[in-house]
Design a protein around this motif. Sequence first.
Motif, PDB file in Angstrom:
ATOM      1  N   ALA A 136       0.825  -1.204   0.000  1.00 60.30           N
ATOM      2  CA  ALA A 136       0.000   0.000   0.000  1.00 60.30           C
ATOM      3  C   ALA A 136       0.858   1.253   0.000  1.00 60.30           C
ATOM      4  O   ALA A 136       0.480   2.285  -0.568  1.00 60.30           O
ATOM      5  N   GLU A 137       2.023   1.171   0.618  1.00 59.43           N
ATOM      6  CA  GLU A 137       2.922   2.328   0.714  1.00 59.43           C
ATOM      7  C   GLU A 137       4.339   1.797   0.883  1.00 59.43           C
ATOM      8  O   GLU A 137       4.555   0.818   1.594  1.00 59.43           O
ATOM      9  N   TYR A 138       5.269   2.430   0.216  1.00 55.74           N
ATOM     10  CA  TYR A 138       6.653   1.935   0.236  1.00 55.74           C
ATOM     11  C   TYR A 138       7.613   3.069   0.549  1.00 55.74           C
ATOM     12  O   TYR A 138       7.416   4.211   0.120  1.00 55.74           O
ATOM     13  N   GLN A 139       8.642   2.748   1.322  1.00 57.45           N
ATOM     14  CA  GLN A 139       9.681   3.723   1.639  1.00 57.45           C
ATOM     15  C   GLN A 139      11.034   3.040   1.479  1.00 57.45           C
ATOM     16  O   GLN A 139      11.337   2.081   2.181  1.00 57.45           O
ATOM     17  N   ALA A 140      11.821   3.513   0.524  1.00 57.88           N
ATOM     18  CA  ALA A 140      13.146   2.940   0.290  1.00 57.88           C
ATOM     19  C   ALA A 140      14.062   3.278   1.457  1.00 57.88           C
ATOM     20  O   ALA A 140      13.807   4.225   2.226  1.00 57.88           O
ATOM     21  N   ALA A 141      15.120   2.508   1.572  1.00 57.67           N
ATOM     22  CA  ALA A 141      16.104   2.792   2.619  1.00 57.67           C
ATOM     23  C   ALA A 141      16.688   4.178   2.399  1.00 57.67           C
ATOM     24  O   ALA A 141      16.970   4.588   1.270  1.00 57.67           O
ATOM     25  N   SER A 142      16.859   4.921   3.475  1.00 56.18           N
ATOM     26  CA  SER A 142      17.353   6.303   3.367  1.00 56.18           C
ATOM     27  C   SER A 142      18.024   6.706   4.670  1.00 56.18           C
ATOM     28  O   SER A 142      17.950   5.984   5.675  1.00 56.18           O
ATOM     29  N   SER A 143      18.670   7.840   4.623  1.00 50.06           N
ATOM     30  CA  SER A 143      19.275   8.405   5.835  1.00 50.06           C
ATOM     31  C   SER A 143      18.474   9.609   6.281  1.00 50.06           C
ATOM     32  O   SER A 143      18.040  10.420   5.451  1.00 50.06           O
TER      33      SER A 143
END
Length: 636
Positions: free
Chosen positions: A481-488
Amino acid sequence: MIFDAVRNNKRVVQVFLALITLPFAFWGVDSYVRDSGAGTDLASVGDSKITMQQFDQAWRVQQDRLRQALGANFDAAAVNTPEARLAVLNALVDQRLLLLEASKGGLVASNDQLRDVISKIPALQEDGQFSMARYQAALAAQGMSQPQFEAQLRQDLTLQQLVAAVGDTAIVASGTSDEMLRIQSEERQVAELRFAPEQFAGQVKIDSAALEKYYEENKQRFEIPEQAKADYVVLSLEALMDKLTLSEVEVSAWYESHKDRYQTAEERRASHILILVDANLDEGKAKAKADGILKELQESPGKFAELAKQHSQDPGSAQKGGDLGFFGRGMMVKPFEEAVFKLQEGEISGVVRSEFGFHIIQLTGSKAGAQRALAEVRSELEDELKRQAASRQFAEAAEAFSNMVYEQPDSLQPVVEKFDLKIQHSGWLPRDSSPAALAALGELGNQKVLTALFSADSLKSKRNTEAIEVAPNVLLSARVAEYQAASSRPFVEVRGDIEAALKTQEAAALARQAGETKLSALQQGGTEAKADWGPLKIVSRLERQQLPVAALQAVFRADVQKLPTYVGTEVAGGTYVLYQISKVSQPAVVDEKRREALQREYSTILGQEDFAAYLAGLRSRYKIDINKSALDSKQR
């Protein structure tokens, strides 16, 4: 397991058996000291082989132990390492060495020892007496036959004889234990002076350059892992059951056609006199003895209890006049059961032969079976009917569910409508999680589910995952439904956290510097106002909770030839603490129980050292070959 009652009866023996006792197939001691010569062997000890089958069984036992100990944290892949497999194989080698030595020395557990140990296992007793019914039930619960259990128990007892002969012989001189107790119980009177980071916080200044440098050098600390939110649906047998209703006609009809299932079983109560057949009394002599007792009973039936106490060799019932209590069919060995259920109350049987020996049986009571009323069994009956119907539905629905989420991958709505399901919504789910974290995610805490969610089909193609079985009779399909890539996290967001951390770090450094400066001055003969020190306290190694570990170690490492003396150490939170040691003494009274406990502990340590040396000696005397290539292939 009922073996635990045997293995835990002596502390020293328990320690060693934990290292070298691994249950295998139940072939007895003799088979271990012969050349098995079957299949590819993993190791050899002299002429004795350790086979793949024996290793596999030992490995399964070890995995079961770890699974039970670690619970949700158990990861089969993580513990399947070359080192772990070699450790299990080495344990098998150590055990084989001991069995070979036991065989060479003629050590073996006798039938009397076996009977004595079995009769005293608490799990096999009822009202403080050995219960044959419990014995049979315990073996059945573990999937073991009586010969299997007794073969392994005989091996354990044989090992105990050898282990105890080495491990239990460690002797601690009373002078040694007294000296250890003196050291352990020594008391030191201390006062403390604390230098906490908070005292120096006002002196700390952190510039922007230092903050940015820390951020750049520690970016991994501020990473947000790849994560996603999911919509998902669950098809389960339990949910189908909840939607089912049953008519009174269905319930009544089922009850009437299955009345026999709702009857309490007939039970009998019997007493017996057992004459064992063993090395001490062969079959002919045992039968003659039983015939003689039967003849006496036929003349004086009222003496059954008296003769049972006098002659029966069943340790669990003899002292109770042979009484075995009530039991149903299937709880006794077949010949015994058949004889009991043919008797009339008060009647005495003839001599009955079973695998144990010869029995003379008297029926002392009976309970007829009873029919349970529909009202009494309605709940379990309805549950069974619903489960049967739901199982049929689930078998059909599972295939349709799996096909629909695959063939219509752009939405979960079709299966929601067809199976009357509800779309559920997750919080943020990490791509990788520890076993403990997975357990907290409930139905979504399944590595197959997370792998499917973070696959290219789910993330890029926006497809449903396949139907995944997350528990028996529970299928789940999800979509991202919602995605967040790896980040700093950006610097501006974490600047405050970094500044607080660096201030704490610098304040702790200033506290340590101030404390070490003060310590140096005191050690060189400086003075300190008494008001600066905390209240006096008495500390000892035995009362470890009085000080932090680091502080206790510093206090007792200090040279106390000249008092007062001073030591310092850093404790939790960055606080630096000075300790003024003003007095050293011994307690007026030595706790005798503590002395005995310390002596036992030291004896165990010495016993472990002796046993390790004994095993090392055995390894040097026998030719030991490890087939490392075969062991490596087991992992692959």
